[in-house]
Write a protein that holds these residues in place. Structure first.
Motif, mmCIF file in Angstrom:
data_model
loop_
_atom_site.group_PDB
_atom_site.id
_atom_site.type_symbol
_atom_site.label_atom_id
_atom_site.label_comp_id
_atom_site.label_asym_id
_atom_site.label_seq_id
_atom_site.Cartn_x
_atom_site.Cartn_y
_atom_site.Cartn_z
ATOM 1 N N GLY A 92 0.836 -1.064 0.040
ATOM 2 C CA GLY A 92 -0.028 -0.096 -0.156
ATOM 3 C C GLY A 92 0.721 1.117 -0.032
ATOM 4 N N GLY A 93 0.289 2.381 -0.046
ATOM 5 C CA GLY A 93 0.977 3.692 -0.084
ATOM 6 C C GLY A 93 1.331 4.408 -1.276
ATOM 7 N N ALA A 94 0.999 3.792 -2.511
ATOM 8 C CA ALA A 94 1.422 4.193 -4.000
ATOM 9 C C ALA A 94 1.419 5.552 -4.003
ATOM 10 N N ASP A 95 0.248 6.008 -3.769
ATOM 11 C CA ASP A 95 -0.126 7.545 -3.875
ATOM 12 C C ASP A 95 0.908 8.410 -2.983
ATOM 13 N N ASP A 96 1.119 8.077 -1.771
ATOM 14 C CA ASP A 96 2.219 9.004 -0.834
ATOM 15 C C ASP A 96 3.435 8.787 -1.578
ATOM 16 N N TYR A 97 3.905 7.490 -1.863
ATOM 17 C CA TYR A 97 5.270 7.330 -2.583
ATOM 18 C C TYR A 97 5.254 8.206 -3.505
ATOM 19 N N ILE A 98 4.555 8.240 -4.655
ATOM 20 C CA ILE A 98 4.493 8.853 -5.803
ATOM 21 C C ILE A 98 4.746 10.333 -5.626
ATOM 22 N N ALA A 99 4.293 10.928 -4.458
ATOM 23 C CA ALA A 99 4.135 12.307 -4.064
ATOM 24 C C ALA A 99 5.524 12.963 -3.652
ATOM 25 N N ASP A 100 6.256 11.740 -3.252
ATOM 26 C CA ASP A 100 7.516 12.190 -2.455
ATOM 27 C C ASP A 100 8.442 12.895 -3.201
ATOM 28 N N ASN A 101 8.579 14.096 -3.065
ATOM 29 C CA ASN A 101 9.733 14.895 -3.785
ATOM 30 C C ASN A 101 10.912 15.403 -3.056
ATOM 31 N N THR A 102 11.552 14.904 -2.033
ATOM 32 C CA THR A 102 12.562 14.866 -0.963
ATOM 33 C C THR A 102 13.390 13.703 -0.707
ATOM 34 N N SER A 103 12.879 12.469 -0.899
ATOM 35 C CA SER A 103 13.531 11.280 -0.446
ATOM 36 C C SER A 103 14.705 10.921 -1.653
ATOM 37 N N THR A 104 15.953 10.423 -1.311
ATOM 38 C CA THR A 104 16.888 10.213 -2.262
ATOM 39 C C THR A 104 17.276 8.741 -1.953
ATOM 40 N N PRO A 105 18.167 8.212 -2.763
ATOM 41 C CA PRO A 105 18.928 6.923 -2.262
ATOM 42 C C PRO A 105 20.016 7.318 -1.126
#
Length: 532
Positions: free
Chosen positions: A395-408
């Motif tokens: 679950g949580g695909a919508d929140d994941y797609i909106a994440d514009n800060t996380s990086t590897p």
């Protein structure tokens, strides 16, 4: 006579006979005394050739065969997995000392009809048997076998480069090689013909009893798969021949065959446990890679807990911990407690050949390249992520797609800090439609790489084509200078059995390469740069 290896397929009612000769002269011999006429009435003489083809595109059983066909090469080179086992004193594929005895299996599974192997000889057998059947529906098996053949042989070409393909069915020329460019043109021809000609056979279930896929003989679905495969190969050649890529890609995007946007192409494993589960859990020979740790943990990606298991020891208990490829390893116990592959593999009943997630990412790149009918790059990109999350029950695909800060995240080795590595990119998840095309491509391929796990062959090919995601260089390079540490491995050299028995043709094939027959030579479609 070598023993028969039976590949159990839930929906296949066929008997596969393996022969004992180099040129497969006895491939059509019936060991059970059933008359040729009786077999022809049920198409069994044709259908009996399909189990080995299905089995050897991605070999499921025995697990050691998969280990040599994919795991100890492409699964490593793609940045998906790493072995904690110091095979041959840590002088092996993982440190770029390519092991011919291992890599021979890749070729054998495609060409040798002994011991349950073979794609090409059995595809030839289908063509030959179709000619003996006086039934207007028989020709459909030719087209279906060609789709499977292309699925298997493009992967072989993406390992070696030149392959034996267009001249294989003629026994006088069967040993001759095509350049990779020639092979790819033939792949497009075979797929295009199959897609067009199978349309007239939609609704006919003659293939049902021989189909090991979830399609269960549905010709409409086979056309959609073939069309999706054509799009994969069009994207593969987009840097080296943009005109060919665009032509073939737009054919796929406009075809009435459609694409696999709702369904995955899955092959029934016939009750066998996924070989990666055996290799990781039972044998302890494969673990999570450093790259997977960096990307999935840095992105807070919910698929991490499905793909892998928490580490068991070495001070990292309960963490998800990977291993960097090509580091100094003296014993399996050093890194053996790092993250195994996920328990989900144990319960799988099907092996993926292609997923809807991949197709969405193919469309995203096609849109980025301006191909007609591809739609919007960002929409396809986000749909690819959603399809992958859904496939794995995360679950949580919508929140994941909106994440514009996380990086590897940067990689920290739990045993030896000399192996630490700062991830060389700040690629993010939320699609940046205003970024350069190169930046957008990195996002597309990074998410595609995550979604295609555990198919290391496709991931390795896409890494070589695009340079994404950022696969870490090996620490120890035992190639003797043949493979550049920074450029990394680009192919596998031609196998010893071919050199020993088909030497003149191997020599001719070597001249079709961009350089010497070693792991440092780029393939035809591997240009070293992306073009738009």
């Amino acid at each position: 006579m070598k023993k028969l290896i039976t590949y159990t397929l839930a929906s296949v009612l066929a008997i596969s006979l393996v022969n004992c000769t180099e040129d497969f002269d006895d491939i059509n011999t019936d060991p059970y005394g059933i008359s040729d006429e009786s077999l022809k009435q049920q198409f069994n003489n044709i259908g009996a050739k399909f189990p080995p083809m299905f089995a050897n595109v991605i070999r499921i059983e025995p697990a050691w065969n998969y280990q040599l066909q994919h795991n100890l090469n492409a699964d490593l080179f793609s940045g998906y997995m790493t072995s904690p086992t110091p095979f041959s004193g840590n002088i092996n594929n993982q440190t770029y000392s390519l092991v011919s005895g291992w890599n021979q299996t890749i070729w054998t599974d495609a060409y040798d009809a002994n011991e349950g192997n073979g794609i090409m000889p059995y595809a030839r057998g289908v063509h030959e048997q179709v000619q003996t059947v006086d039934n207007e529906n028989a020709i459909m098996f030719t087209y279906l076998s060609d789709i499977i053949k292309v699925m298997g042989m493009h992967r072989i070409s993406d390992v070696f480069g030149p392959i034996r393909y267009t001249k294989f069915n003629d026994y006088e020329t069967t040993g001759q090689y095509d350049s990779q460019e020639e092979a790819y043109h033939a792949f497009f021809t075979d797929l295009g013909t199959a897609i067009d000609e199978l349309k007239k056979f939609e609704g006919i279930d003659a293939f049902k009893n021989f189909d090991a896929s979830m399609f269960k003989g549905d010709v409409t679905m086979w056309r959609a798969f073939a069309n999706s495969l054509r799009l994969r190969l069009a994207i593969r050649v987009s840097n080296v021949d943009p005109a060919l890529a665009k032509t073939q890609g737009e054919k796929s995007l406009s075809s009435d065959a459609g694409l696999l946007l709702e369904d995955n192409m899955e092959i029934d494993m016939g009750g066998f446990v996924h070989p990666l589960y055996t290799i990781s859990d039972s044998w302890g020979d494969i673990r999570m890679s450093a790259e997977m740790e960096s990307v999935l943990k840095g992105f807070n990606d919910g698929r991490l807990e499905t793909y892998f298991m928490p580490a068991l020891g070495n001070g990292v208990e309960g963490e998800y911990k990977g291993i960097r490829m090509g580091v100094a390893i003296e014993a399996k116990s050093e890194y053996g407690d790092h993250s195994k592959l996920g328990e989900y593999l144990k319960d799988l009943t099907y092996k993926d050949w292609m997923t809807s997630a991949e197709v969405y990412f193919l469309k995203a790149e096609a849109a980025l390249r301006g191909w007609a009918g591809a739609g919007d790059a960002q929409t396809n990109y986000e749909n690819g992520i959603k399809a992958s999350f859904a496939q794995h029950g995360v679950g949580g695909a919508d929140d994941y797609i909106a994440d514009n800060t996380s990086t590897p995240a940067d990689y920290v080795d739990a045993i030896n800090p000399a192996n630490d590595y700062a991830y060389p990119s700040d690629v993010k998840i939320a699609y940046n439609a205003t970024g350069t095309k190169e930046e957008q491509l990195e996002q597309i391929i990074t998410q595609k790489w995550i979604a295609m796990f555990p198919d290391g062959q496709e991931a390795w090919s896409e890494y070589r084509r695009t340079g994404y995601p950022k696969v870490f260089p090996v620490v120890i390079n035992n190639s003797g200078g043949e493979i550049d540490t920074d450029i990394q491995i680009r192919r596998i050299n031609f196998v010893d059995s071919e050199k020993n028995t088909n030497g003149a043709n191997v020599e001719a094939a070597t001249s079709l390469l961009k350089g010497p027959d070693n792991g440092g030579t780029r393939l035809w479609w591997d240009t070293g740069s992306n073009t738009f």
